[in-house]
Design a protein around this motif. Structure first.
Motif, mmCIF file in Angstrom:
data_model
loop_
_atom_site.group_PDB
_atom_site.id
_atom_site.type_symbol
_atom_site.label_atom_id
_atom_site.label_comp_id
_atom_site.label_asym_id
_atom_site.label_seq_id
_atom_site.Cartn_x
_atom_site.Cartn_y
_atom_site.Cartn_z
ATOM 1 N N ARG A 211 -3.193 13.329 -6.080
ATOM 2 C CA ARG A 211 -4.492 12.664 -6.127
ATOM 3 C C ARG A 211 -4.346 11.292 -6.773
ATOM 4 O O ARG A 211 -3.452 11.061 -7.580
ATOM 5 C CB ARG A 211 -5.482 13.522 -6.917
ATOM 6 C CG ARG A 211 -5.703 14.910 -6.323
ATOM 7 C CD ARG A 211 -6.688 15.709 -7.143
ATOM 8 N NE ARG A 211 -8.003 15.091 -7.168
ATOM 9 C CZ ARG A 211 -9.045 15.593 -7.834
ATOM 10 N NH1 ARG A 211 -8.904 16.703 -8.539
ATOM 11 N NH2 ARG A 211 -10.212 14.970 -7.804
ATOM 12 N N GLY A 212 -5.243 10.400 -6.436
ATOM 13 C CA GLY A 212 -5.203 9.064 -7.012
ATOM 14 C C GLY A 212 -5.189 7.988 -5.945
ATOM 15 O O GLY A 212 -4.872 8.235 -4.776
ATOM 16 N N ARG A 213 -5.541 6.791 -6.369
ATOM 17 C CA ARG A 213 -5.567 5.674 -5.437
ATOM 18 C C ARG A 213 -4.153 5.211 -5.100
ATOM 19 O O ARG A 213 -3.240 5.346 -5.922
ATOM 20 C CB ARG A 213 -6.342 4.511 -6.048
ATOM 21 C CG ARG A 213 -7.828 4.802 -6.286
ATOM 22 C CD ARG A 213 -8.498 3.594 -6.892
ATOM 23 N NE ARG A 213 -9.934 3.838 -7.100
ATOM 24 C CZ ARG A 213 -10.765 2.945 -7.627
ATOM 25 N NH1 ARG A 213 -10.301 1.753 -8.002
ATOM 26 N NH2 ARG A 213 -12.042 3.234 -7.781
ATOM 27 N N PRO A 214 -3.961 4.650 -3.898
ATOM 28 C CA PRO A 214 -2.648 4.097 -3.561
ATOM 29 C C PRO A 214 -2.264 2.972 -4.524
ATOM 30 O O PRO A 214 -3.120 2.241 -5.025
ATOM 31 C CB PRO A 214 -2.841 3.558 -2.137
ATOM 32 C CG PRO A 214 -4.030 4.282 -1.613
ATOM 33 C CD PRO A 214 -4.918 4.541 -2.791
ATOM 34 N N ARG A 215 -0.973 2.841 -4.790
ATOM 35 C CA ARG A 215 -0.525 1.766 -5.665
ATOM 36 C C ARG A 215 -0.398 0.482 -4.860
ATOM 37 O O ARG A 215 0.228 0.446 -3.804
ATOM 38 C CB ARG A 215 0.817 2.112 -6.314
ATOM 39 C CG ARG A 215 1.337 0.982 -7.185
ATOM 40 C CD ARG A 215 2.344 1.413 -8.194
ATOM 41 N NE ARG A 215 2.727 0.291 -9.047
ATOM 42 C CZ ARG A 215 3.580 0.361 -10.055
ATOM 43 N NH1 ARG A 215 4.137 1.527 -10.366
ATOM 44 N NH2 ARG A 215 3.876 -0.705 -10.767
ATOM 45 N N ARG A 216 -0.969 -0.590 -5.389
ATOM 46 C CA ARG A 216 -0.948 -1.894 -4.744
ATOM 47 C C ARG A 216 -0.416 -3.003 -5.644
ATOM 48 O O ARG A 216 -0.140 -4.099 -5.155
ATOM 49 C CB ARG A 216 -2.369 -2.282 -4.288
ATOM 50 C CG ARG A 216 -2.976 -1.346 -3.252
ATOM 51 C CD ARG A 216 -4.406 -1.740 -2.916
ATOM 52 N NE ARG A 216 -4.991 -0.916 -1.887
ATOM 53 C CZ ARG A 216 -4.903 -1.159 -0.574
ATOM 54 N NH1 ARG A 216 -4.234 -2.227 -0.161
ATOM 55 N NH2 ARG A 216 -5.461 -0.361 0.309
ATOM 56 N N PRO B 247 0.664 5.136 -0.873
ATOM 57 C CA PRO B 247 -0.195 6.258 -1.269
ATOM 58 C C PRO B 247 0.483 7.149 -2.307
ATOM 59 O O PRO B 247 1.707 7.290 -2.342
ATOM 60 C CB PRO B 247 -0.425 7.015 0.047
ATOM 61 C CG PRO B 247 -0.090 6.039 1.126
ATOM 62 C CD PRO B 247 0.971 5.150 0.557
ATOM 63 N N ARG B 248 -0.318 7.761 -3.153
ATOM 64 C CA ARG B 248 0.179 8.723 -4.124
ATOM 65 C C ARG B 248 0.475 10.050 -3.417
ATOM 66 O O ARG B 248 -0.226 10.431 -2.484
ATOM 67 C CB ARG B 248 -0.851 8.968 -5.222
ATOM 68 C CG ARG B 248 -1.343 7.692 -5.892
ATOM 69 C CD ARG B 248 -0.326 7.121 -6.841
ATOM 70 N NE ARG B 248 -0.889 5.966 -7.562
ATOM 71 C CZ ARG B 248 -0.234 5.278 -8.487
ATOM 72 N NH1 ARG B 248 1.009 5.614 -8.797
ATOM 73 N NH2 ARG B 248 -0.808 4.254 -9.094
ATOM 74 N N HIS C 171 0.866 -1.184 0.000
ATOM 75 C CA HIS C 171 0.000 0.000 0.000
ATOM 76 C C HIS C 171 0.901 1.232 0.000
ATOM 77 O O HIS C 171 1.441 1.609 1.041
ATOM 78 C CB HIS C 171 -0.921 -0.035 1.229
ATOM 79 C CG HIS C 171 -1.871 1.111 1.320
ATOM 80 N ND1 HIS C 171 -1.511 2.346 1.797
ATOM 81 C CD2 HIS C 171 -3.191 1.211 0.989
ATOM 82 C CE1 HIS C 171 -2.553 3.158 1.776
ATOM 83 N NE2 HIS C 171 -3.588 2.487 1.291
#
Length: 312
Positions: free
Chosen positions: A205-210, A201-202, A199
């Motif tokens: 803005r944007g979803r966390p990279r997983r 986070p960016r 997990h």
């Protein structure tokens, strides 16, 4: 060495804005930098809390701060922030590798009570004194249910009490996710939980990279369930096939299916997770478990991972 020395001015500048300024009970916290330096000293030396040098302040303060931050997810939050900052600069190699390592538990790590102790009986004619307890680790932010299994992540074997650390490391030998289990737990059973804990986070803005670009692991992770999991998520992998699996597939002929793809050159980079484990075990409090509670030991490992990211 990664495990030696107090925080530098640059490292403190990264952590200071993220730390709490009040404990909601007695006003402002005692100097965070002094306390964190005491925790770093204990991480690197494995010394007993009460043996901390006086320059770090009261040892009880240092110990309680570490226990609290292990329970409420503060160490995990700091680690996520540092990884996010590194990722924003393109400093993370998303070709990750997964493995595990066993750590011996000191005899002082055994004997944690299974249930909270009962409140003491009130004195004759007096009032019952409330018992201070840390919140349940299942309900705290950063420690989802299952992060620390029942039994305080201690297992028994011929060598005694052991704990296993499951780790996913990025291509520059830094931990991306951590999980602890009893020492006898099979590696393959924890592959999906370790992957799900990635997990980052960016910064904007944007979803966390997983999702990593690729995954490499040894034969302990070679089974159909893991390959199906990676295929479903569209992740390339380099996991060698076990000899007995290959023989069983060949015996079935055309019904056995095709052999799984295997990139030998990609598999050569699996040494990065071994080197990440080596960095973690430079910290004596990680290499030997002294903590009774599983969530406290997970906090110890997380704090060590934070220092690796800060000092790499």
């Amino acid at each position: 060495m990664l495990s030696r020395g107090d925080l530098t001015d640059g490292e403190w500048a990264v952590l200071e804005p993220l730390l709490p300024v009040s404990n909601n009970r007695c006003g402002r916290w005692r100097n965070h930098r002094q306390v964190i330096n005491g925790i770093i000293h204990r991480l690197g030396t494995g010394v007993q809390w009460r043996e901390l040098p006086e320059r770090f302040g009261p040892w009880k303060t240092v110990r309680k701060r570490h226990l609290l931050w292990s329970a409420d997810g503060t160490w995990g939050g700091l680690l996520r922030h540092v990884r996010s900052a590194v990722d924003a600069e393109g400093g993370i190699d998303w070709n990750i590798n997964v493995d595990s390592t066993i750590t011996r538990a000191h005899q002082h790590a055994a004997g944690a009570p299974q249930t909270p102790p009962p409140a003491p009986s009130p004195a004759k004619g007096g009032r019952r004194r409330p018992v201070r307890r840390l919140p349940s680790i299942v309900m705290l932010h950063g420690l989802r249910e299952g992060a620390v299994p029942k039994g305080e992540a201690l297992g028994r074997s011929r060598g005694g009490l052991t704990t296993k650390i499951h780790i996913a490391a990025e291509g520059r030998c830094r931990p991306l996710s951590l999980l602890i289990t009893p020492g006898q737990r099979a590696d393959c059973t924890q592959f999906e939980p370790v992957m799900d804990k990635i997990h980052v986070p960016r910064a904007g803005r944007g979803r966390p990279r997983r999702t990593p670009d690729s995954v490499s692991a040894d034969k302990a992770y070679s089974n159909r369930k893991i390959r199906a999991y990676l295929r479903k998520r569209g992740i390339r992998h380099a996991i060698p096939e076990k000899k007995d699996h290959k023989a069983a597939r060949l015996r079935r002929g055309s019904h056995g299916g095709r052999s799984p793809g295997f990139d030998k050159d990609r598999y050569k980079d699996r040494n990065t997770v071994e080197r990440a484990i080596g960095k973690l075990k430079q910290f004596r409090a990680v290499a030997t478990r002294y903590d009774k509670r599983g969530y406290v030991y997970l906090g110890t490992v997380t704090a060590a991972a934070l220092l690796i990211w800060l000092r790499s």
